[in-house]
Scaffold this motif. Structure first.
Motif, PDB file in Angstrom:
ATOM      1  N   ASN A 195      13.337 -21.388 -40.578  1.00 61.17           N
ATOM      2  CA  ASN A 195      13.651 -20.786 -39.284  1.00 61.17           C
ATOM      3  C   ASN A 195      14.648 -21.674 -38.550  1.00 61.17           C
ATOM      4  O   ASN A 195      14.365 -22.257 -37.513  1.00 61.17           O
TER       5      ASN A 195
ATOM      6  N   TYR B 236       6.514 -13.844 -35.684  1.00 60.56           N
ATOM      7  CA  TYR B 236       6.449 -14.478 -36.998  1.00 60.56           C
ATOM      8  C   TYR B 236       5.715 -13.576 -37.993  1.00 60.56           C
ATOM      9  O   TYR B 236       4.731 -12.921 -37.654  1.00 60.56           O
TER      10      TYR B 236
ATOM     11  N   ASP C 229       5.137 -16.970 -41.907  1.00 57.45           N
ATOM     12  CA  ASP C 229       5.694 -17.810 -40.836  1.00 57.45           C
ATOM     13  C   ASP C 229       7.211 -17.752 -40.759  1.00 57.45           C
ATOM     14  O   ASP C 229       7.862 -18.706 -40.299  1.00 57.45           O
TER      15      ASP C 229
ATOM     16  N   LEU D 178      10.491 -16.442 -38.931  1.00 56.60           N
ATOM     17  CA  LEU D 178      10.847 -15.999 -37.587  1.00 56.60           C
ATOM     18  C   LEU D 178      11.664 -14.710 -37.704  1.00 56.60           C
ATOM     19  O   LEU D 178      12.872 -14.736 -37.902  1.00 56.60           O
TER      20      LEU D 178
END
Length: 380
Positions: free
Chosen positions: A101, A310, A314, A316
């Motif tokens: 991310n 998210y 996880d 983004l």
């Protein structure tokens, strides 16, 4: 000049991984102090079955996992700045690459000819297939025969067309309200459907048709988040998206509220929300995927916010930023009155101001002589 850590060669400072013996079998965890993995360190190593990167890692050199045919899933570290050219090139065994991310630079054909089935480029990435230092454009992801969908972030500004020779691809999701600029000379002949934010299909078709001649466009993705202010309360409103292909639907959110804007702002609160947009673990699901969150403890000041969503991995996949003021926001849902209308402004659902609405749903901001301001949606 060098140091040995369990048979693996590093520089003396233990910040650069220089060589990894091909005879070591199994998974490998790169030490936490490592900042860079040099070029070709793991190239053609069929004995490595998994790799775990440290939070400190910034650079993965070129052609590192070419020929590592025992690797299947790779999660890149959060702070990675650079992924070298041909890093995973021709590694058909890799079926999942989870990007950081972060606004990572991705080298020439770094993800091409892999076995990945879906690809999500997280929010924060601004350019794909561009090397500004050399003024070069190149392919990043092509010849992935198993690839069925890919997602491009709202932050994307410039793109060298990807997914060439990805014959199985069905859908491309691009969340940028303004179509990313396509660069390069080589057209990509794929026939996927591109899903874009509401009201932007024509803009995408116009901007992308020369290098993506056979795409279809559907403007079904959510626009920007909005804030409504009423009776000293501010409510953040946003919409999530899901279908039977898209893999980026958030399973959790964070909402950060700041006093002030830009670099001078001060963090007031940061709240974690569940998949339904609730802070208390409520099972109440939003209607039509429309979420809302009420800011508390605010006064007549200027505020800014960040909404992040998210995925289960996880990634983004959602990022909204904005600002509002209790007096200057102009969004006040008070009851209508008979005061004279001074002016009206029109906005599309992505928050862009327009001169005059055409066919579709628009937001109208009305200012009256008594100083009241109201916002409403209207179909034209």
């Amino acid at each position: 000049m060098y140091t040995d850590i369990d048979g693996v060669l590093f520089n003396k400072e233990k910040t650069k991984l220089l060589a990894y013996p091909s005879g070591i079998k199994g998974e490998y965890t790169v030490p936490e102090s490592t900042l860079k993995i040099d070029d070709y360190v793991f190239n053609a190593n069929s004995n490595i079955t998994g790799i775990h990167f440290p939070k400190t890692l910034k650079v993965i050199g070129m052609s590192n996992f070419y020929g590592c045919n025992s690797l299947t899933t790779v999660r890149l570290p959060e702070q990675l700045d650079s992924l070298g050219a041909t890093c995973f090139f021709f590694n058909r065994s890799v079926t999942s690459i989870i990007m950081p991310n972060n606004n990572v630079w991705i080298g020439n054909n770094a993800l091409s000819a892999t076995g990945i089935t879906t690809m999500l480029f997280p929010e924060s990435i601004k350019e794909i297939g561009v090397d500004n230092s050399k003024n070069e454009y190149y392919s990043v992801l092509g010849s992935c025969s198993a690839l069925t969908s890919l997602s491009l972030p709202s932050t994307l500004e410039k793109l060298n067309p990807i997914a060439s020779y990805c014959s199985a691809i069905e859908a491309i999701y691009c969340f940028a309200a303004v179509p990313p600029v396509l660069v390069g000379e080589n057209a990509v002949d794929i026939a996927a459907t591109v899903r874009v934010p509401k009201g932007t299909a024509e803009a995408y078709a116009s901007a992308w048709s020369s290098l993506y001649p056979n795409l279809k466009y559907e403007d079904v993705l959510p626009g920007a988040a909005t804030v409504t202010v009423n009776n000293n309360k501010a409510t953040l409103n946003w919409e999530s998206y899901s279908d039977n292909i898209y893999t980026g639907t958030p399973v959790r959110y964070t909402v950060a509220l700041y006093e002030g804007e830009n670099e001078d702002r001060t963090l007031i609160s940061e709240t974690r929300l569940d998949a339904n947009g609730n802070a208390g673990g409520s099972a109440v699901k939003p209607e039509n995927n429309v979420h809302n969150y009420e800011f508390t403890g605010i006064s007549n000041k200027t505020y800014s916010y960040e909404l992040k969503g998210y995925t289960a991995l996880d990634e983004l996949s959602m990022l909204h930023k904005g600002s509002f003021g209790m007096e200057s926001s102009g969004i006040d849902n008070i009851e209508d009155n008979n005061a004279e209308i001074i002016s009206q402004e029109y906005y599309d659902l992505s928050g862009r101001k327009i001169a005059k609405p055409e066919n579709g749903l628009y937001v109208i901001r009305t200012i009256k002589a008594d100083g009241t301001v109201s916002v409403s949606k209207q179909q034209f």
